[in-house]
Design an enzyme around this catalytic site. Sequence first.
Site, PDB file in Angstrom:
ATOM      1  N   ASN A 199       0.821  -1.213   0.000  1.00  0.00           N
ATOM      2  CA  ASN A 199       0.000   0.000   0.000  1.00  0.00           C
ATOM      3  C   ASN A 199       0.853   1.260   0.000  1.00  0.00           C
ATOM      4  O   ASN A 199       0.580   2.221  -0.730  1.00  0.00           O
ATOM      5  CB  ASN A 199      -0.928   0.010   1.221  1.00  0.00           C
ATOM      6  CG  ASN A 199      -2.240  -0.716   0.968  1.00  0.00           C
ATOM      7  OD1 ASN A 199      -2.686  -0.816  -0.163  1.00  0.00           O
ATOM      8  ND2 ASN A 199      -2.842  -1.231   2.023  1.00  0.00           N
ATOM      9  N   ASP A 208      -5.751  -2.775  -3.346  1.00  0.00           N
ATOM     10  CA  ASP A 208      -7.078  -3.355  -3.596  1.00  0.00           C
ATOM     11  C   ASP A 208      -7.009  -4.411  -4.701  1.00  0.00           C
ATOM     12  O   ASP A 208      -7.667  -5.458  -4.624  1.00  0.00           O
ATOM     13  CB  ASP A 208      -8.070  -2.263  -3.993  1.00  0.00           C
ATOM     14  CG  ASP A 208      -8.435  -1.359  -2.829  1.00  0.00           C
ATOM     15  OD1 ASP A 208      -8.133  -1.729  -1.679  1.00  0.00           O
ATOM     16  OD2 ASP A 208      -9.017  -0.276  -3.081  1.00  0.00           O
ATOM     17  N   GLU A 234      -6.647  -7.451   5.327  1.00  0.00           N
ATOM     18  CA  GLU A 234      -5.945  -8.363   4.421  1.00  0.00           C
ATOM     19  C   GLU A 234      -6.011  -9.812   4.887  1.00  0.00           C
ATOM     20  O   GLU A 234      -5.260 -10.661   4.423  1.00  0.00           O
ATOM     21  CB  GLU A 234      -4.487  -7.932   4.244  1.00  0.00           C
ATOM     22  CG  GLU A 234      -3.638  -8.000   5.497  1.00  0.00           C
ATOM     23  CD  GLU A 234      -3.654  -6.723   6.321  1.00  0.00           C
ATOM     24  OE1 GLU A 234      -2.691  -6.502   7.064  1.00  0.00           O
ATOM     25  OE2 GLU A 234      -4.635  -5.953   6.219  1.00  0.00           O
TER      26      GLU A 234
END
Length: 312
Positions: A199, A208, A234
């Site tokens: 990220n 995503d 996650e």
Amino acid sequence: MSCIAFTNGEHLLFMMLLCSSFIYMWAFISYINVEKSANTILYNLYVLMIYLVLTGGVEGTGPIWIFIVSPVTFSIRGLKRGTFDIVLFLIAVILAFYFADALDIYNYEPNQYTYRVLFSFIIVAMLSAFYEYTREKYNDKIIALSQKNEVLATIDPLTNLPNRRYTMKKLEEFKLALSRDQTPFVIMLCDVDNFKKINDVYGHDIGDEALTHLANTLKQNIPDKALVSRWGGEEFLIAIPNAVKEKGVEVANKIHASLKNNSICELPESVNLTISIGVIQCLEARSIDLDIKHADELLYTAKEQGKNRTCS
């Protein structure tokens, strides 16, 4: 009204109203079969109305009562079946007016009275049908919205996998099967390795995409009757019914291999998406929460041992 008819010496009307009352009482008593009771009430009403039109009721006021038929019919029968019944009832009312005059049973005065009653009934029936149409349309929208909300309440919007709420219900079913039929099942708790780094370096859109890719990989590599869900963030949870721990480890190894051979296009070749997995076989004496806690402990053991591996 039956008693009033009796005191007025109208014995035939008294008997008709009395019989109708008993039929209504029977229909309400046997309310367990709702459709049968409702139809009994409705068709008894039709017979009574036709009788009142044919005989004039009390001083020719009998036909006035037919205006209650339309709303009752549509309420019980719905729009399509109700329209069919109303058309048949209207034909029966026209015949009743005709035979009342032809057989000299009752003479309605003035002559326009009959036509006005019929036209008024048709207008009321059309208004009742329109109301039923709008009510059914509104109900259909409410049902569709309710179904949509039910889906939204149980499905993760990003991965289209079941969410934690839905999964807990399924785990309870698996636990019940274990207690009742001794049907074993396995829980696998999976967590993406170094997801925060993905990220931070490549952005949340790529993050995503990584979760979506992982969800598809999990779905493709689990048995047909297994359940895969997004547990949170996650983390993903897989439940395999009618399986033992060895089967869970086998599925986990298959998932590791698939992730290795199918990379995410948006990530550099040097960056592999890997996961750590904790596998347990659920025990009858242990609660679902403890089962998941044990799988979570094994998951973090896999993390501590170097990630991209399975502990059982």
